[in-house]
Design a protein around this motif. Sequence first.
Motif, PDB file in Angstrom:
ATOM      1  N   GLY A  72      32.753 -31.120  57.451  1.00  0.00           N
ATOM      2  CA  GLY A  72      32.727 -32.326  58.269  1.00  0.00           C
ATOM      3  C   GLY A  72      34.097 -32.487  58.910  1.00  0.00           C
ATOM      4  O   GLY A  72      35.119 -32.227  58.267  1.00  0.00           O
ATOM      5  N   VAL A  73      34.121 -32.892  60.180  1.00  0.00           N
ATOM      6  CA  VAL A  73      35.380 -32.985  60.906  1.00  0.00           C
ATOM      7  C   VAL A  73      35.531 -34.368  61.528  1.00  0.00           C
ATOM      8  O   VAL A  73      34.668 -34.816  62.280  1.00  0.00           O
ATOM      9  N   PHE A  74      36.626 -35.045  61.182  1.00  0.00           N
ATOM     10  CA  PHE A  74      37.058 -36.278  61.840  1.00  0.00           C
ATOM     11  C   PHE A  74      38.373 -35.909  62.515  1.00  0.00           C
ATOM     12  O   PHE A  74      39.317 -35.516  61.833  1.00  0.00           O
ATOM     13  N   LYS A 125      37.324 -39.258  66.084  1.00  0.00           N
ATOM     14  CA  LYS A 125      38.036 -40.473  65.669  1.00  0.00           C
ATOM     15  C   LYS A 125      39.273 -40.053  64.880  1.00  0.00           C
ATOM     16  O   LYS A 125      39.187 -39.210  63.994  1.00  0.00           O
ATOM     17  N   ASN A 126      40.411 -40.670  65.181  1.00  0.00           N
ATOM     18  CA  ASN A 126      41.643 -40.352  64.469  1.00  0.00           C
ATOM     19  C   ASN A 126      41.808 -41.295  63.284  1.00  0.00           C
ATOM     20  O   ASN A 126      42.174 -42.456  63.453  1.00  0.00           O
ATOM     21  N   ILE A 127      41.547 -40.782  62.105  1.00  0.00           N
ATOM     22  CA  ILE A 127      41.717 -41.573  60.877  1.00  0.00           C
ATOM     23  C   ILE A 127      42.665 -40.872  59.902  1.00  0.00           C
ATOM     24  O   ILE A 127      42.683 -41.188  58.714  1.00  0.00           O
ATOM     25  N   SER A 128      43.473 -39.945  60.412  1.00  0.00           N
ATOM     26  CA  SER A 128      44.314 -39.125  59.533  1.00  0.00           C
ATOM     27  C   SER A 128      45.370 -39.914  58.770  1.00  0.00           C
ATOM     28  O   SER A 128      45.805 -39.486  57.703  1.00  0.00           O
ATOM     29  N   ALA A 129      45.778 -41.070  59.273  1.00  0.00           N
ATOM     30  CA  ALA A 129      46.806 -41.865  58.591  1.00  0.00           C
ATOM     31  C   ALA A 129      46.214 -42.824  57.555  1.00  0.00           C
ATOM     32  O   ALA A 129      46.949 -43.504  56.844  1.00  0.00           O
ATOM     33  N   GLU A 184      39.689 -45.346  52.390  1.00  0.00           N
ATOM     34  CA  GLU A 184      39.260 -45.721  53.744  1.00  0.00           C
ATOM     35  C   GLU A 184      38.513 -44.569  54.412  1.00  0.00           C
ATOM     36  O   GLU A 184      37.497 -44.774  55.082  1.00  0.00           O
ATOM     37  N   ILE A 185      39.002 -43.357  54.215  1.00  0.00           N
ATOM     38  CA  ILE A 185      38.323 -42.183  54.774  1.00  0.00           C
ATOM     39  C   ILE A 185      36.946 -42.033  54.134  1.00  0.00           C
ATOM     40  O   ILE A 185      35.968 -41.715  54.815  1.00  0.00           O
ATOM     41  N   GLN A 186      36.861 -42.290  52.840  1.00  0.00           N
ATOM     42  CA  GLN A 186      35.579 -42.229  52.125  1.00  0.00           C
ATOM     43  C   GLN A 186      34.577 -43.205  52.765  1.00  0.00           C
ATOM     44  O   GLN A 186      33.406 -42.868  52.949  1.00  0.00           O
ATOM     45  N   LYS A 187      35.041 -44.399  53.134  1.00  0.00           N
ATOM     46  CA  LYS A 187      34.170 -45.386  53.766  1.00  0.00           C
ATOM     47  C   LYS A 187      33.683 -44.886  55.137  1.00  0.00           C
ATOM     48  O   LYS A 187      32.527 -45.070  55.484  1.00  0.00           O
ATOM     49  N   HIS A 188      34.583 -44.295  55.912  1.00  0.00           N
ATOM     50  CA  HIS A 188      34.184 -43.739  57.213  1.00  0.00           C
ATOM     51  C   HIS A 188      33.131 -42.651  57.026  1.00  0.00           C
ATOM     52  O   HIS A 188      32.154 -42.588  57.785  1.00  0.00           O
ATOM     53  N   SER A 221      49.249 -33.465  64.694  1.00  0.00           N
ATOM     54  CA  SER A 221      50.406 -33.150  63.846  1.00  0.00           C
ATOM     55  C   SER A 221      50.105 -33.149  62.348  1.00  0.00           C
ATOM     56  O   SER A 221      50.964 -32.787  61.552  1.00  0.00           O
ATOM     57  N   LYS A 222      48.894 -33.528  61.963  1.00  0.00           N
ATOM     58  CA  LYS A 222      48.579 -33.611  60.541  1.00  0.00           C
ATOM     59  C   LYS A 222      47.086 -33.345  60.329  1.00  0.00           C
ATOM     60  O   LYS A 222      46.252 -33.863  61.062  1.00  0.00           O
ATOM     61  N   ALA A 223      46.777 -32.526  59.331  1.00  0.00           N
ATOM     62  CA  ALA A 223      45.388 -32.260  58.973  1.00  0.00           C
ATOM     63  C   ALA A 223      45.269 -32.354  57.450  1.00  0.00           C
ATOM     64  O   ALA A 223      46.021 -31.710  56.718  1.00  0.00           O
ATOM     65  N   ARG A 224      44.342 -33.183  57.017  1.00  0.00           N
ATOM     66  CA  ARG A 224      44.109 -33.362  55.580  1.00  0.00           C
ATOM     67  C   ARG A 224      42.743 -32.775  55.253  1.00  0.00           C
ATOM     68  O   ARG A 224      41.756 -33.064  55.924  1.00  0.00           O
ATOM     69  N   ILE A 225      42.702 -31.961  54.219  1.00  0.00           N
ATOM     70  CA  ILE A 225      41.469 -31.305  53.818  1.00  0.00           C
ATOM     71  C   ILE A 225      41.032 -31.882  52.477  1.00  0.00           C
ATOM     72  O   ILE A 225      41.815 -31.941  51.532  1.00  0.00           O
TER      73      ILE A 225
END
Length: 146
Positions: A97-99, A126-130, A135-139, A12-16
């Motif tokens: 890159g795709v998470f 891995k679902n890290i969209s929220a 935090e995404i930078q760390k992943h 339901s959500k995609a962040r670019i």
Amino acid sequence: MKKRWIIVADSSKARIFNAPMGGKLEELETLTHPESRLPEQEMSRDRPGLSLDGGGHGRHGLEPSSDPKKQEALIFSRIVADVLEKAYGDRRFEQLGVFAAPAFLGMLRDQMTKAVSGTVFLEVPKNISAQTTPEIQKHLAAELDK
């Protein structure tokens, strides 16, 4: 230096993000598909029909031909793939890159053109969209350090 994007998505959500090598992530766009979050009852616009038993002694409900949640996720995966295709055609990125949530990752992979698929340098189920951008930078850093 190659232009690099990271996409973080679920059904339901995609962040670019723009992801320069060694730099901070910069969120460029957020795509949403609120229909994927609806309860399943609300997704089915019509109730399944009724069928007579073979002998005509009773009726039972027919099952819907497909899972409404899966259908909405598939629709959204097409939308995301189209956005990526247009951006690639406009030369906005060279590496991707795709998470993504595991099931959605498979759908997205199926919808990407060969050209866009060829730019994928990292794929993480891995679902890290929220999560927040730091935090995404760390992943991302953890995956690149592997």
